[in-house]
Each structure stands twice: as structure tokens, then as C-alpha cells.
Motif scaffolding. Structure first.
Motif, PDB file in Angstrom:
ATOM      1  N   ILE A   1     -11.312  22.617 -27.306  1.00  0.00           N
ATOM      2  CA  ILE A   1     -10.493  23.300 -28.306  1.00  0.00           C
ATOM      3  C   ILE A   1      -9.358  24.005 -27.574  1.00  0.00           C
ATOM      4  O   ILE A   1      -9.588  24.825 -26.697  1.00  0.00           O
ATOM      5  N   GLY A   2      -8.143  23.661 -27.944  1.00  0.00           N
ATOM      6  CA  GLY A   2      -6.979  24.257 -27.286  1.00  0.00           C
ATOM      7  C   GLY A   2      -6.909  23.909 -25.810  1.00  0.00           C
ATOM      8  O   GLY A   2      -6.341  24.650 -25.025  1.00  0.00           O
ATOM      9  N   GLY A   3      -7.554  22.800 -25.426  1.00  0.00           N
ATOM     10  CA  GLY A   3      -7.535  22.371 -24.035  1.00  0.00           C
ATOM     11  C   GLY A   3      -8.536  23.093 -23.146  1.00  0.00           C
ATOM     12  O   GLY A   3      -8.474  22.979 -21.922  1.00  0.00           O
ATOM     13  N   ALA A   4      -9.461  23.850 -23.739  1.00  0.00           N
ATOM     14  CA  ALA A   4     -10.431  24.607 -22.951  1.00  0.00           C
ATOM     15  C   ALA A   4     -11.354  23.676 -22.174  1.00  0.00           C
ATOM     16  O   ALA A   4     -11.899  22.725 -22.721  1.00  0.00           O
ATOM     17  N   THR A   5     -11.517  23.951 -20.898  1.00  0.00           N
ATOM     18  CA  THR A   5     -12.381  23.157 -20.038  1.00  0.00           C
ATOM     19  C   THR A   5     -13.794  23.722 -20.039  1.00  0.00           C
ATOM     20  O   THR A   5     -14.028  24.852 -20.499  1.00  0.00           O
ATOM     21  N   VAL A   6     -14.724  22.948 -19.496  1.00  0.00           N
ATOM     22  CA  VAL A   6     -16.106  23.413 -19.373  1.00  0.00           C
ATOM     23  C   VAL A   6     -16.137  24.692 -18.539  1.00  0.00           C
ATOM     24  O   VAL A   6     -16.834  25.655 -18.878  1.00  0.00           O
ATOM     25  N   THR A   7     -15.369  24.718 -17.469  1.00  0.00           N
ATOM     26  CA  THR A   7     -15.324  25.898 -16.602  1.00  0.00           C
ATOM     27  C   THR A   7     -14.849  27.129 -17.367  1.00  0.00           C
ATOM     28  O   THR A   7     -15.442  28.207 -17.253  1.00  0.00           O
ATOM     29  N   GLN A   8     -13.791  26.987 -18.146  1.00  0.00           N
ATOM     30  CA  GLN A   8     -13.257  28.119 -18.904  1.00  0.00           C
ATOM     31  C   GLN A   8     -14.259  28.627 -19.934  1.00  0.00           C
ATOM     32  O   GLN A   8     -14.439  29.831 -20.097  1.00  0.00           O
ATOM     33  N   VAL A   9     -14.916  27.703 -20.635  1.00  0.00           N
ATOM     34  CA  VAL A   9     -15.914  28.103 -21.641  1.00  0.00           C
ATOM     35  C   VAL A   9     -17.085  28.790 -20.949  1.00  0.00           C
ATOM     36  O   VAL A   9     -17.584  29.816 -21.423  1.00  0.00           O
ATOM     37  N   ALA A  10     -17.523  28.251 -19.825  1.00  0.00           N
ATOM     38  CA  ALA A  10     -18.635  28.858 -19.085  1.00  0.00           C
ATOM     39  C   ALA A  10     -18.276  30.282 -18.649  1.00  0.00           C
ATOM     40  O   ALA A  10     -19.078  31.212 -18.817  1.00  0.00           O
ATOM     41  N   GLN A  11     -17.083  30.466 -18.124  1.00  0.00           N
ATOM     42  CA  GLN A  11     -16.653  31.801 -17.692  1.00  0.00           C
ATOM     43  C   GLN A  11     -16.579  32.763 -18.868  1.00  0.00           C
ATOM     44  O   GLN A  11     -16.990  33.921 -18.757  1.00  0.00           O
ATOM     45  N   ARG A  12     -16.072  32.293 -19.996  1.00  0.00           N
ATOM     46  CA  ARG A  12     -15.938  33.133 -21.179  1.00  0.00           C
ATOM     47  C   ARG A  12     -17.297  33.684 -21.633  1.00  0.00           C
ATOM     48  O   ARG A  12     -17.390  34.800 -22.129  1.00  0.00           O
ATOM     49  N   HIS A  13     -18.345  32.881 -21.454  1.00  0.00           N
ATOM     50  CA  HIS A  13     -19.677  33.281 -21.922  1.00  0.00           C
ATOM     51  C   HIS A  13     -20.608  33.690 -20.781  1.00  0.00           C
ATOM     52  O   HIS A  13     -21.817  33.833 -20.986  1.00  0.00           O
ATOM     53  N   GLU A  14     -20.017  33.872 -19.590  1.00  0.00           N
ATOM     54  CA  GLU A  14     -20.773  34.262 -18.403  1.00  0.00           C
ATOM     55  C   GLU A  14     -21.931  33.300 -18.136  1.00  0.00           C
ATOM     56  O   GLU A  14     -23.083  33.700 -17.957  1.00  0.00           O
ATOM     57  N   LEU A  15     -21.604  32.017 -18.136  1.00  0.00           N
ATOM     58  CA  LEU A  15     -22.554  30.947 -17.863  1.00  0.00           C
ATOM     59  C   LEU A  15     -22.068  30.167 -16.651  1.00  0.00           C
ATOM     60  O   LEU A  15     -20.955  30.367 -16.186  1.00  0.00           O
ATOM     61  N   THR A  16     -22.903  29.257 -16.195  1.00  0.00           N
ATOM     62  CA  THR A  16     -22.461  28.339 -15.160  1.00  0.00           C
ATOM     63  C   THR A  16     -22.134  27.003 -15.817  1.00  0.00           C
ATOM     64  O   THR A  16     -22.623  26.702 -16.911  1.00  0.00           O
ATOM     65  N   ARG A  17     -21.310  26.219 -15.120  1.00  0.00           N
ATOM     66  CA  ARG A  17     -20.987  24.889 -15.642  1.00  0.00           C
ATOM     67  C   ARG A  17     -22.252  24.060 -15.792  1.00  0.00           C
ATOM     68  O   ARG A  17     -22.399  23.302 -16.740  1.00  0.00           O
ATOM     69  N   SER A  18     -23.182  24.219 -14.835  1.00  0.00           N
ATOM     70  CA  SER A  18     -24.408  23.424 -14.891  1.00  0.00           C
ATOM     71  C   SER A  18     -25.239  23.763 -16.130  1.00  0.00           C
ATOM     72  O   SER A  18     -25.930  22.893 -16.668  1.00  0.00           O
ATOM     73  N   GLN A  19     -25.175  25.017 -16.599  1.00  0.00           N
ATOM     74  CA  GLN A  19     -25.870  25.372 -17.839  1.00  0.00           C
ATOM     75  C   GLN A  19     -25.278  24.599 -19.021  1.00  0.00           C
ATOM     76  O   GLN A  19     -26.004  24.086 -19.861  1.00  0.00           O
ATOM     77  N   ILE A  20     -23.957  24.542 -19.071  1.00  0.00           N
ATOM     78  CA  ILE A  20     -23.286  23.822 -20.159  1.00  0.00           C
ATOM     79  C   ILE A  20     -23.717  22.356 -20.145  1.00  0.00           C
ATOM     80  O   ILE A  20     -24.092  21.798 -21.172  1.00  0.00           O
ATOM     81  N   TYR A  21     -23.654  21.725 -18.966  1.00  0.00           N
ATOM     82  CA  TYR A  21     -24.034  20.315 -18.871  1.00  0.00           C
ATOM     83  C   TYR A  21     -25.524  20.127 -19.183  1.00  0.00           C
ATOM     84  O   TYR A  21     -25.914  19.148 -19.814  1.00  0.00           O
ATOM     85  N   GLY A  22     -26.357  21.059 -18.745  1.00  0.00           N
ATOM     86  CA  GLY A  22     -27.783  20.990 -19.049  1.00  0.00           C
ATOM     87  C   GLY A  22     -28.045  21.113 -20.542  1.00  0.00           C
ATOM     88  O   GLY A  22     -28.888  20.389 -21.100  1.00  0.00           O
ATOM     89  N   TRP A  23     -27.330  22.015 -21.207  1.00  0.00           N
ATOM     90  CA  TRP A  23     -27.475  22.161 -22.660  1.00  0.00           C
ATOM     91  C   TRP A  23     -27.080  20.868 -23.358  1.00  0.00           C
ATOM     92  O   TRP A  23     -27.747  20.432 -24.282  1.00  0.00           O
ATOM     93  N   ARG A  24     -25.983  20.268 -22.914  1.00  0.00           N
ATOM     94  CA  ARG A  24     -25.560  19.001 -23.522  1.00  0.00           C
ATOM     95  C   ARG A  24     -26.668  17.958 -23.408  1.00  0.00           C
ATOM     96  O   ARG A  24     -27.000  17.278 -24.369  1.00  0.00           O
ATOM     97  N   ARG A  25     -27.199  17.832 -22.199  1.00  0.00           N
ATOM     98  CA  ARG A  25     -28.251  16.847 -21.955  1.00  0.00           C
ATOM     99  C   ARG A  25     -29.471  17.121 -22.842  1.00  0.00           C
ATOM    100  O   ARG A  25     -29.987  16.226 -23.506  1.00  0.00           O
ATOM    101  N   ASP A  26     -29.918  18.375 -22.876  1.00  0.00           N
ATOM    102  CA  ASP A  26     -31.098  18.738 -23.665  1.00  0.00           C
ATOM    103  C   ASP A  26     -30.868  18.542 -25.165  1.00  0.00           C
ATOM    104  O   ASP A  26     -31.747  18.042 -25.870  1.00  0.00           O
TER     105      ASP A  26
END
Length: 124
Positions: free
Chosen positions: A28-53
Motif C-alpha cells: 500500500i503506497g509502495g510500503a515494503t515488508v521492511t517498512q511495515v515490520a518497522q512500523r509495527h516493531e516486528l522483524t521481516r522474518s515474522q512477516i514472512y512467517g505469518w504469510r507462510r502460516d
């Protein structure tokens, strides 16, 4: 050696709905996984893990949020034989195939070449 405890680290729990909401922010608005992770104080690997799960649970697909609109080809007028004053600019098109792969190509690409490309990618 004695250490000092500065704070209690908490383990956050996220519901599937919260995870889906966060995952949907990517792009959304060009937001990257890294930017979203930082915004929510997460790691990129958490985002990818959530996607997988969530994919395993059937709650997430790569085209979540994709919008498809019907096109009435009969309503599109035939091009006139009059010369066009300015050439139309090609548009980038993204096509998601049933096997989960994604093709990006220029709108000026020849239809036969595109068909061959799609068949080759689906066969791979």
C-alpha cells in the motif's frame, strides 16, 4: 558477575485478524515488508512467517486485496483510421498465474509472444 535487569521483555500475541491487517499493509503506497515490520516493531522474518502460516490455514493468498473489474469489450469503440497525434505510452501489466507465479510485462508486448511466455512459465 552481576547483571542489571532493565525491563521485562514481553511476548506479544497477535490474532489472525491482526496479522492479516498488518500483512495487507505491504504494497500500500509502495510500503515494503521492511517498512511495515518497522512500523509495527516486528522483524521481516515474522512477516514472512505469518504469510507462510496463514497460507497453510487458507487465510492468505498472494492476491489478497487484488481487485478485478469486469470489462465490456463490446462497449470499447473500434480505433479510428485517423492518425493519432501522440503515441500511447505502454503500461506495465502484472499477471498472476494459477501456479502462484507472477508475470510483469509491457502492454505493447505481442500477443503471440505473451501466449508463448505464459505457456513456458506454466510448464516450468
Amino acid at each position: 558477575m552481576l547483571g542489571e535487569v532493565l525491563g521485562v521483555e514481553r511476548r506479544r500475541r497477535w490474532s489472525d485478524d491482526e496479522k492479516l491487517e498488518i500483512l495487507s499493509e505491504v504494497g500500500i503506497g509502495g510500503a515494503t515488508v521492511t517498512q511495515v515490520a518497522q512500523r509495527h516493531e516486528l522483524t521481516r522474518s515474522q512477516i514472512y512467517g505469518w504469510r507462510r502460516d496463514l497460507k497453510k490455514k487458507g487465510l492468505w493468498s498472494p492476491d489478497c486485496g487484488a481487485v478485478f473489474l469486469p470489462v465490456d469489450l463490446a462497449a470499447i469503440p473500434e480505433p479510428s483510421s485517423a492518425p493519432v497525434s501522440a503515441p500511447s505510452r505502454p503500461v506495465l501489466i502484472e499477471l498472476r498465474l494459477s501456479n502462484g507465479r507472477c508475470l510483469r510485462f509491457d502492454s505493447s508486448m505481442d500477443g503471440d509472444a505473451l501466449t508463448r511466455l505464459i505457456r513456458a512459465v506454466e510448464a516450468a
